[in-house]
Design a protein around this motif. Structure first.
Motif, PDB file in Angstrom:
ATOM      1  N   PHE A  27      22.809 -36.912 -23.540  1.00  0.00           N
ATOM      2  CA  PHE A  27      23.318 -38.161 -24.061  1.00  0.00           C
ATOM      3  C   PHE A  27      24.010 -37.861 -25.392  1.00  0.00           C
ATOM      4  O   PHE A  27      23.508 -37.083 -26.200  1.00  0.00           O
ATOM      5  CB  PHE A  27      22.203 -39.180 -24.270  1.00  0.00           C
ATOM      6  N   HIS A  28      25.155 -38.487 -25.592  1.00  0.00           N
ATOM      7  CA  HIS A  28      25.932 -38.295 -26.820  1.00  0.00           C
ATOM      8  C   HIS A  28      26.169 -39.656 -27.456  1.00  0.00           C
ATOM      9  O   HIS A  28      26.651 -40.581 -26.793  1.00  0.00           O
ATOM     10  CB  HIS A  28      27.280 -37.628 -26.497  1.00  0.00           C
ATOM     11  N   THR A  29      25.852 -39.768 -28.735  1.00  0.00           N
ATOM     12  CA  THR A  29      26.115 -40.994 -29.467  1.00  0.00           C
ATOM     13  C   THR A  29      27.501 -40.904 -30.093  1.00  0.00           C
ATOM     14  O   THR A  29      27.781 -39.978 -30.854  1.00  0.00           O
ATOM     15  CB  THR A  29      25.050 -41.237 -30.559  1.00  0.00           C
ATOM     16  N   VAL A  30      28.359 -41.840 -29.743  1.00  0.00           N
ATOM     17  CA  VAL A  30      29.744 -41.857 -30.220  1.00  0.00           C
ATOM     18  C   VAL A  30      29.752 -42.085 -31.731  1.00  0.00           C
ATOM     19  O   VAL A  30      29.052 -42.951 -32.248  1.00  0.00           O
ATOM     20  CB  VAL A  30      30.546 -42.973 -29.504  1.00  0.00           C
ATOM     21  N   GLU A  31      30.559 -41.274 -32.409  1.00  0.00           N
ATOM     22  CA  GLU A  31      30.719 -41.392 -33.856  1.00  0.00           C
ATOM     23  C   GLU A  31      32.130 -41.891 -34.156  1.00  0.00           C
ATOM     24  O   GLU A  31      33.015 -41.829 -33.297  1.00  0.00           O
ATOM     25  CB  GLU A  31      30.492 -40.033 -34.517  1.00  0.00           C
ATOM     26  N   ASN A  32      32.347 -42.355 -35.387  1.00  0.00           N
ATOM     27  CA  ASN A  32      33.687 -42.770 -35.808  1.00  0.00           C
ATOM     28  C   ASN A  32      34.679 -41.650 -35.540  1.00  0.00           C
ATOM     29  O   ASN A  32      34.412 -40.499 -35.861  1.00  0.00           O
ATOM     30  CB  ASN A  32      33.712 -43.107 -37.301  1.00  0.00           C
ATOM     31  N   GLY A  33      35.806 -41.985 -34.930  1.00  0.00           N
ATOM     32  CA  GLY A  33      36.843 -40.998 -34.671  1.00  0.00           C
ATOM     33  C   GLY A  33      36.697 -40.255 -33.353  1.00  0.00           C
ATOM     34  O   GLY A  33      37.582 -39.507 -32.962  1.00  0.00           O
ATOM     35  N   ASP A  34      35.564 -40.447 -32.672  1.00  0.00           N
ATOM     36  CA  ASP A  34      35.367 -39.785 -31.380  1.00  0.00           C
ATOM     37  C   ASP A  34      36.312 -40.358 -30.326  1.00  0.00           C
ATOM     38  O   ASP A  34      36.598 -41.557 -30.316  1.00  0.00           O
ATOM     39  CB  ASP A  34      33.932 -39.970 -30.869  1.00  0.00           C
ATOM     40  N   THR A  35      36.759 -39.491 -29.449  1.00  0.00           N
ATOM     41  CA  THR A  35      37.450 -39.878 -28.229  1.00  0.00           C
ATOM     42  C   THR A  35      36.785 -39.092 -27.115  1.00  0.00           C
ATOM     43  O   THR A  35      36.076 -38.107 -27.373  1.00  0.00           O
ATOM     44  CB  THR A  35      38.949 -39.514 -28.277  1.00  0.00           C
ATOM     45  N   LEU A  36      37.013 -39.487 -25.881  1.00  0.00           N
ATOM     46  CA  LEU A  36      36.436 -38.717 -24.778  1.00  0.00           C
ATOM     47  C   LEU A  36      36.975 -37.291 -24.783  1.00  0.00           C
ATOM     48  O   LEU A  36      36.245 -36.344 -24.468  1.00  0.00           O
ATOM     49  CB  LEU A  36      36.691 -39.409 -23.443  1.00  0.00           C
ATOM     50  N   SER A  37      38.238 -37.120 -25.172  1.00  0.00           N
ATOM     51  CA  SER A  37      38.821 -35.774 -25.250  1.00  0.00           C
ATOM     52  C   SER A  37      38.120 -34.929 -26.300  1.00  0.00           C
ATOM     53  O   SER A  37      37.812 -33.750 -26.057  1.00  0.00           O
ATOM     54  CB  SER A  37      40.312 -35.848 -25.580  1.00  0.00           C
ATOM     55  N   LYS A  38      37.856 -35.506 -27.471  1.00  0.00           N
ATOM     56  CA  LYS A  38      37.161 -34.776 -28.535  1.00  0.00           C
ATOM     57  C   LYS A  38      35.752 -34.376 -28.087  1.00  0.00           C
ATOM     58  O   LYS A  38      35.297 -33.269 -28.346  1.00  0.00           O
ATOM     59  CB  LYS A  38      37.049 -35.627 -29.800  1.00  0.00           C
ATOM     60  N   ILE A  39      35.087 -35.299 -27.437  1.00  0.00           N
ATOM     61  CA  ILE A  39      33.729 -35.023 -26.961  1.00  0.00           C
ATOM     62  C   ILE A  39      33.771 -33.922 -25.900  1.00  0.00           C
ATOM     63  O   ILE A  39      32.959 -32.989 -25.928  1.00  0.00           O
ATOM     64  CB  ILE A  39      33.062 -36.308 -26.413  1.00  0.00           C
ATOM     65  N   ALA A  40      34.733 -33.999 -24.969  1.00  0.00           N
ATOM     66  CA  ALA A  40      34.866 -32.973 -23.924  1.00  0.00           C
ATOM     67  C   ALA A  40      35.150 -31.610 -24.544  1.00  0.00           C
ATOM     68  O   ALA A  40      34.591 -30.587 -24.109  1.00  0.00           O
ATOM     69  CB  ALA A  40      35.969 -33.353 -22.942  1.00  0.00           C
ATOM     70  N   LYS A  41      36.006 -31.561 -25.553  1.00  0.00           N
ATOM     71  CA  LYS A  41      36.319 -30.290 -26.235  1.00  0.00           C
ATOM     72  C   LYS A  41      35.062 -29.715 -26.872  1.00  0.00           C
ATOM     73  O   LYS A  41      34.778 -28.521 -26.754  1.00  0.00           O
ATOM     74  CB  LYS A  41      37.405 -30.533 -27.292  1.00  0.00           C
ATOM     75  N   LYS A  42      34.284 -30.577 -27.517  1.00  0.00           N
ATOM     76  CA  LYS A  42      33.055 -30.153 -28.204  1.00  0.00           C
ATOM     77  C   LYS A  42      32.000 -29.662 -27.203  1.00  0.00           C
ATOM     78  O   LYS A  42      31.369 -28.633 -27.414  1.00  0.00           O
ATOM     79  CB  LYS A  42      32.514 -31.324 -29.025  1.00  0.00           C
ATOM     80  N   VAL A  43      31.813 -30.392 -26.114  1.00  0.00           N
ATOM     81  CA  VAL A  43      30.744 -30.089 -25.162  1.00  0.00           C
ATOM     82  C   VAL A  43      31.146 -29.031 -24.135  1.00  0.00           C
ATOM     83  O   VAL A  43      30.394 -28.113 -23.851  1.00  0.00           O
ATOM     84  CB  VAL A  43      30.265 -31.372 -24.444  1.00  0.00           C
ATOM     85  N   TYR A  44      32.349 -29.181 -23.581  1.00  0.00           N
ATOM     86  CA  TYR A  44      32.798 -28.306 -22.495  1.00  0.00           C
ATOM     87  C   TYR A  44      33.769 -27.223 -22.950  1.00  0.00           C
ATOM     88  O   TYR A  44      34.090 -26.322 -22.176  1.00  0.00           O
ATOM     89  CB  TYR A  44      33.479 -29.121 -21.379  1.00  0.00           C
ATOM     90  N   GLY A  45      34.291 -27.352 -24.188  1.00  0.00           N
ATOM     91  CA  GLY A  45      35.278 -26.391 -24.651  1.00  0.00           C
ATOM     92  C   GLY A  45      36.671 -26.672 -24.124  1.00  0.00           C
ATOM     93  O   GLY A  45      37.572 -25.861 -24.288  1.00  0.00           O
ATOM     94  N   ASN A  46      36.869 -27.832 -23.486  1.00  0.00           N
ATOM     95  CA  ASN A  46      38.154 -28.163 -22.888  1.00  0.00           C
ATOM     96  C   ASN A  46      38.357 -29.680 -22.970  1.00  0.00           C
ATOM     97  O   ASN A  46      37.673 -30.442 -22.274  1.00  0.00           O
ATOM     98  CB  ASN A  46      38.194 -27.694 -21.432  1.00  0.00           C
ATOM     99  N   ALA A  47      39.315 -30.107 -23.795  1.00  0.00           N
ATOM    100  CA  ALA A  47      39.567 -31.539 -23.982  1.00  0.00           C
ATOM    101  C   ALA A  47      40.019 -32.218 -22.696  1.00  0.00           C
ATOM    102  O   ALA A  47      39.809 -33.417 -22.508  1.00  0.00           O
ATOM    103  CB  ALA A  47      40.617 -31.748 -25.074  1.00  0.00           C
ATOM    104  N   MET A  48      40.632 -31.449 -21.788  1.00  0.00           N
ATOM    105  CA  MET A  48      41.139 -32.028 -20.547  1.00  0.00           C
ATOM    106  C   MET A  48      40.018 -32.363 -19.555  1.00  0.00           C
ATOM    107  O   MET A  48      40.276 -32.920 -18.493  1.00  0.00           O
ATOM    108  CB  MET A  48      42.164 -31.093 -19.900  1.00  0.00           C
ATOM    109  N   LYS A  49      38.792 -32.072 -19.896  1.00  0.00           N
ATOM    110  CA  LYS A  49      37.641 -32.428 -19.050  1.00  0.00           C
ATOM    111  C   LYS A  49      37.140 -33.844 -19.358  1.00  0.00           C
ATOM    112  O   LYS A  49      36.111 -34.264 -18.840  1.00  0.00           O
ATOM    113  CB  LYS A  49      36.499 -31.429 -19.251  1.00  0.00           C
ATOM    114  N   TYR A  50      37.880 -34.597 -20.187  1.00  0.00           N
ATOM    115  CA  TYR A  50      37.433 -35.939 -20.534  1.00  0.00           C
ATOM    116  C   TYR A  50      37.231 -36.843 -19.314  1.00  0.00           C
ATOM    117  O   TYR A  50      36.344 -37.700 -19.328  1.00  0.00           O
ATOM    118  CB  TYR A  50      38.364 -36.599 -21.562  1.00  0.00           C
TER     119      TYR A  50
END
Length: 164
Positions: free
Chosen positions: A112-135
């Motif tokens: 589970f990920h708590t969305v922070e200010n400035g987060d986008t699904l792409s940013k979260i995907a980049k952080k978690v999966y290493g690939n923003a296109m996995k959003y």
């Protein structure tokens, strides 16, 4: 002129025959009854939301006490379990979900990920999966709670599924 002091509850009971302590106890009981009715209404609204989102839970039980919700029942998959928890937990007034759901088909748990200010699904995907296109993986994992990948908000909790 002056200020005179009396013992508040020692005098004649001319205001409805109740002391201030008795009145306070009555108010407290009414407040507790009102809160219990509000909790029952919130439980019914959560049930309706889960049904509307087609999140089926056999023998669904939801109880709310203060800011904690307890959910019981049986679900077909780990994914449904996590979505039920998120629907309940992402509701205003709920701070904690006590999950006691039985899962028929076990699978690895998502994080589970708590969305922070400035987060986008792409940013979260980049952080978690290493690939923003996995959003889209994150978006799909959070349907039907999310209707648009751009409509997330700070404080919202999202499912981040394991890619394995």
């Amino acid at each position: 002129m002056g200020l005179f002091t009396f013992i508040k509850d020692a005098g004649a009971k001319i205001f409805g025959g109740k002391t201030s302590k008795e009145k306070a106890a009555e108010v407290k009981a009414k407040d507790a009854a009102r809160e219990a009715a509000e909790d029952r209404e919130a439980e019914q609204q959560l049930r309706a939301t889960l049904m509307r989102l087609d999140l089926e839970v056999e023998n669904l039980g939801i109880t709310i006490k203060d800011d904690m919700a307890k959910v019981t029942g049986k679900v077909a998959s780990q994914e449904i379990r996590e979505k039920v928890i998120l629907v309940i937990g992402n509701s205003a007034g709920i701070a904690t979900v006590d999950d006691d759901l039985e899962v028929e088909k076990k699978a690895p748990e998502a994080i589970f990920h708590t969305v922070e200010n400035g987060d986008t699904l792409s940013k979260i995907a980049k952080k978690v999966y290493g690939n923003a296109m996995k959003y889209p993986v994150i978006f799909e994992a959070n349907k039907p709670m999310l209707s648009d990948p751009d409509k997330i908000y700070p404080g919202q909790v999202l499912r981040i599924p394991n890619l394995d």
